[in-house]
Design a protein around this motif. Structure first.
Motif, short mmCIF file in Angstrom:
data_model
loop_
_atom_site.label_atom_id
_atom_site.label_comp_id
_atom_site.label_asym_id
_atom_site.label_seq_id
_atom_site.Cartn_x
_atom_site.Cartn_y
_atom_site.Cartn_z
N PRO A 141 0.83 -1.21 0.00
CA PRO A 141 0.00 0.00 0.00
C PRO A 141 0.86 1.26 0.00
CG PRO A 141 -0.74 -1.56 1.66
CD PRO A 141 0.58 -2.06 1.18
N LYS A 142 0.33 2.35 -0.56
CA LYS A 142 1.06 3.61 -0.58
C LYS A 142 1.30 4.12 0.83
CE LYS A 142 -0.41 5.33 -5.11
NZ LYS A 142 -1.12 6.42 -5.84
N LYS A 143 0.33 3.86 1.71
CA LYS A 143 0.46 4.28 3.10
C LYS A 143 -0.29 3.31 3.98
CE LYS A 143 -3.40 7.54 2.61
NZ LYS A 143 -3.83 8.96 2.75
N SER A 144 -0.05 3.37 5.25
CA SER A 144 -0.69 2.46 6.20
C SER A 144 -2.20 2.58 6.12
CB SER A 144 -0.22 2.78 7.62
OG SER A 144 -0.86 1.93 8.55
N GLY A 145 -2.86 1.44 6.00
CA GLY A 145 -4.32 1.44 5.95
C GLY A 145 -4.88 1.53 4.54
N ALA A 146 -4.04 1.87 3.57
CA ALA A 146 -4.50 1.96 2.18
C ALA A 146 -4.58 0.56 1.57
CB ALA A 146 -3.54 2.83 1.37
N PRO A 147 -5.36 0.38 0.51
CA PRO A 147 -5.48 -0.95 -0.10
C PRO A 147 -4.20 -1.36 -0.82
CG PRO A 147 -6.64 0.69 -1.42
CD PRO A 147 -6.24 1.37 -0.14
N LYS A 152 -1.08 -2.46 -9.92
CA LYS A 152 0.29 -2.03 -10.22
C LYS A 152 1.21 -3.24 -10.33
CE LYS A 152 4.21 0.13 -7.82
NZ LYS A 152 4.62 0.82 -6.57
N ALA A 153 1.14 -4.13 -9.37
CA ALA A 153 2.01 -5.30 -9.36
C ALA A 153 1.71 -6.22 -10.56
CB ALA A 153 1.86 -6.07 -8.05
N ARG A 154 0.44 -6.37 -10.87
CA ARG A 154 0.07 -7.24 -12.00
C ARG A 154 0.54 -6.66 -13.34
NH1 ARG A 154 -3.25 -11.51 -11.23
NH2 ARG A 154 -3.86 -11.45 -13.44
N THR A 155 0.52 -5.34 -13.45
CA THR A 155 1.00 -4.73 -14.69
C THR A 155 2.50 -4.95 -14.85
OG1 THR A 155 -0.72 -3.04 -14.53
CG2 THR A 155 1.09 -2.61 -16.05
N ALA A 156 3.24 -4.86 -13.74
CA ALA A 156 4.68 -5.12 -13.79
C ALA A 156 4.95 -6.56 -14.24
CB ALA A 156 5.31 -4.87 -12.42
N ILE A 157 4.16 -7.50 -13.72
CA ILE A 157 4.32 -8.90 -14.13
C ILE A 157 3.94 -9.06 -15.60
CG2 ILE A 157 3.48 -11.25 -13.77
CD1 ILE A 157 5.33 -10.21 -11.55
N ALA A 158 2.92 -8.33 -16.05
CA ALA A 158 2.50 -8.42 -17.45
C ALA A 158 3.63 -7.96 -18.38
CB ALA A 158 1.25 -7.57 -17.67
N VAL A 159 4.37 -6.94 -17.96
CA VAL A 159 5.51 -6.46 -18.74
C VAL A 159 6.55 -7.56 -18.87
CG1 VAL A 159 7.49 -4.90 -18.71
CG2 VAL A 159 5.19 -4.01 -18.27
N PHE A 187 -0.90 -15.27 -8.92
CA PHE A 187 -0.81 -13.90 -8.46
C PHE A 187 -2.20 -13.41 -8.03
CE2 PHE A 187 2.68 -14.22 -11.60
CZ PHE A 187 3.75 -13.93 -10.76
N PRO A 188 -2.29 -12.71 -6.92
CA PRO A 188 -3.59 -12.18 -6.49
C PRO A 188 -4.21 -11.29 -7.56
CG PRO A 188 -1.95 -11.95 -4.75
CD PRO A 188 -1.21 -12.35 -5.99
N VAL A 189 -5.52 -11.29 -7.62
CA VAL A 189 -6.22 -10.42 -8.56
C VAL A 189 -7.03 -9.40 -7.78
CG1 VAL A 189 -6.36 -12.18 -10.36
CG2 VAL A 189 -8.19 -11.99 -8.68
N PRO A 190 -7.19 -8.19 -8.31
CA PRO A 190 -7.97 -7.19 -7.59
C PRO A 190 -9.44 -7.59 -7.54
CG PRO A 190 -7.43 -6.42 -9.80
CD PRO A 190 -6.67 -7.69 -9.59
N ALA A 191 -10.09 -7.19 -6.49
CA ALA A 191 -11.51 -7.49 -6.35
C ALA A 191 -12.30 -6.83 -7.47
CB ALA A 191 -12.02 -7.00 -4.99
#
Length: 405
Positions: A141-147, A152-159, A187-191
């Motif tokens: 997460p960008k900050k504590s408590g954020a999702p 972002k991670a899946r796009t990096a893997i797609a590259v 890899f986890p997928v977004p809800a």
């Protein structure tokens, strides 16, 4: 309504604005490769937007030429992830060069991230456990408590996967084995998004857009909801001048590709090929505006003289909306009407389809309205079935809406 200044600042490759001053910046990839010019202060062009754009384009071209020459010497596949991605981006026969501008832009961002963070890793020395660790780091997460930042991670893997596929095509050692390893990693997928705006929500934002002087945006919202059309297929997209598709709309070193008023015929039927299928099935979609109450309400406010050129035009600039401005305007009108902040503009299409289901429109008709492929019919039958399906869905939804009021 957003400030005029924000919308009218010049835009060009590498151009950024610092405290109101234009600055050209080299890409992180070029800097990492040793390009000597990191940034250039262009304040002298502040009040000369045309010259400013031209200067940025020249600086960008010089940088790309240097990087290309540099790559010609060092981008030989040496087994590292960095060299694999650079080969994928540099080789003229790579499928990377066939990516749409809207896809290439985020891919470039994450390609740079992958190169900077794991580019030095040898493909033969990493396995699925390493990639899972990378994924988890990128998804933090960008900050504590954020999702979690799973997209972002899946796009990096797609590259990485796309680069590996090209590496396999070029018979680069280790690529096939590593691609097989990645196929075994879950890899986890977004809800999935569940938010779907209602007809009432859409009416409210249309009214707010009109009140803000953006009747064109109100029409866009109506087409997205009543016609169940994707955002990009309504407002179009701005792409680099290098994009091979023709365009008569040029601005700030970019050109626009999107729907024109000429695609609405004398019977008020809007025909277009969805951006998602133009390079695959190429199937055309049709929306009969006459059976779409919201669309007809907005069209009644548009004179015949105004119905020329791009379908949706920002009244502030006289050009089609830029995506960032269109999103800001959406948030402004949405919040002004106290519509849920969880609703995104692109949810309007889902809202229209959801309303159709609630109105007992058939699944087949909804699939045709949405432009989903139907392999059981020929292109000619599909065209006739699609427009009739769109009409039946629109009529059912209007009747359903009347019952609720």
């Amino acid at each position: 309504m957003e400030p005029r200044e924000t919308e009218t600042k010049a835009r060009a490759p590498g151009l950024t604005w610092r405290n109101g001053r234009p600055v050209w910046r080299a890409t992180k990839t070029a800097i990492a490769a040793g390009y000597p010019v990191k940034n250039v202060n262009l304040s002298s062009y502040l009040n000369q937007p045309t010259l400013l754009v031209q200067r940025c384009e020249r600086l960008q071209a010089e940088m790309l030429a240097w990087v290309s020459g540099r790559k010609g010497r060092i981008t030989e596949f040496d087994g590292t992830i960095r060299s694999l991605i650079e080969v994928w981006q540099a080789d003229p026969e790579s499928p990377y060069h066939k990516l749409k501008s809207s896809t290439k832009k985020p891919y470039d961002v994450y390609a740079r991230m992958v190169i900077m963070e794991v580019g030095s890793k040898l493909i033969d020395d990493v396995d699925g456990r390493d990639v899972k660790r990378w994924f988890n780091a990128w998804a933090k997460p960008k900050k504590s408590g954020a999702p979690l930042q799973i997209p972002k991670a899946r796009t990096a893997i797609a590259v990485i996967k796309s680069a590996l596929s090209f590496g396999i095509m070029c018979r680069k050692p280790g690529c096939a084995a590593f691609k097989a390893v990645l196929a075994e990693v879950d890899f986890p997928v977004p809800a999935s998004r569940t938010t779907a705006p209602t007809a009432d929500d859409t009416t409210k934002v249309r009214q707010a857009a009109r009140a803000a002087g953006h009747g064109a945006a109100a029409l866009a919202y109506a087409i997205q909801f009543d016609g169940a059309v994707r955002q990009w297929d309504v407002i179009g997209e701005w792409v680099p001048m290098s994009d091979p598709r023709p365009s008569i709309v040029l601005d700030r070193g970019m050109k626009w590709i999107g729907p024109m008023w000429s695609q609405v015929d004398e019977n008020q039927v809007f025909r277009f090929t969805p951006s998602k299928t133009e390079n695959t099935t190429g199937k055309e979609v049709a929306v009969d505006f006459t059976v779409c109450p919201m669309i007809m309400e907005e069209l009644a406010l548009i004179t015949s003289e105004q119905r020329k050129g791009p379908l949706i035009v920002n009244p502030v600039t006289g050009k089609p909306y830029r995506p960032d401005y269109f999103q800001k305007l959406w948030r402004t009108v949405r919040d002004a009407q106290e519509v849920s902040p969880a609703i995104w503009n692109r949810d309007l299409r889902a809202g229209g389809i959801t309303e159709g289901r609630a109105a007992d429109a058939s699944t087949d008709d909804l699939a045709k309205l949405a432009g989903h492929a139907n392999k059981r019919t020929t292109a000619k039958v599909y065209d006739r079935a699609q427009i009739e399906a769109a009409r039946r869905v629109a009529v059912a939804r209007a009747a359903h809406r009347s019952k609720k009021s």
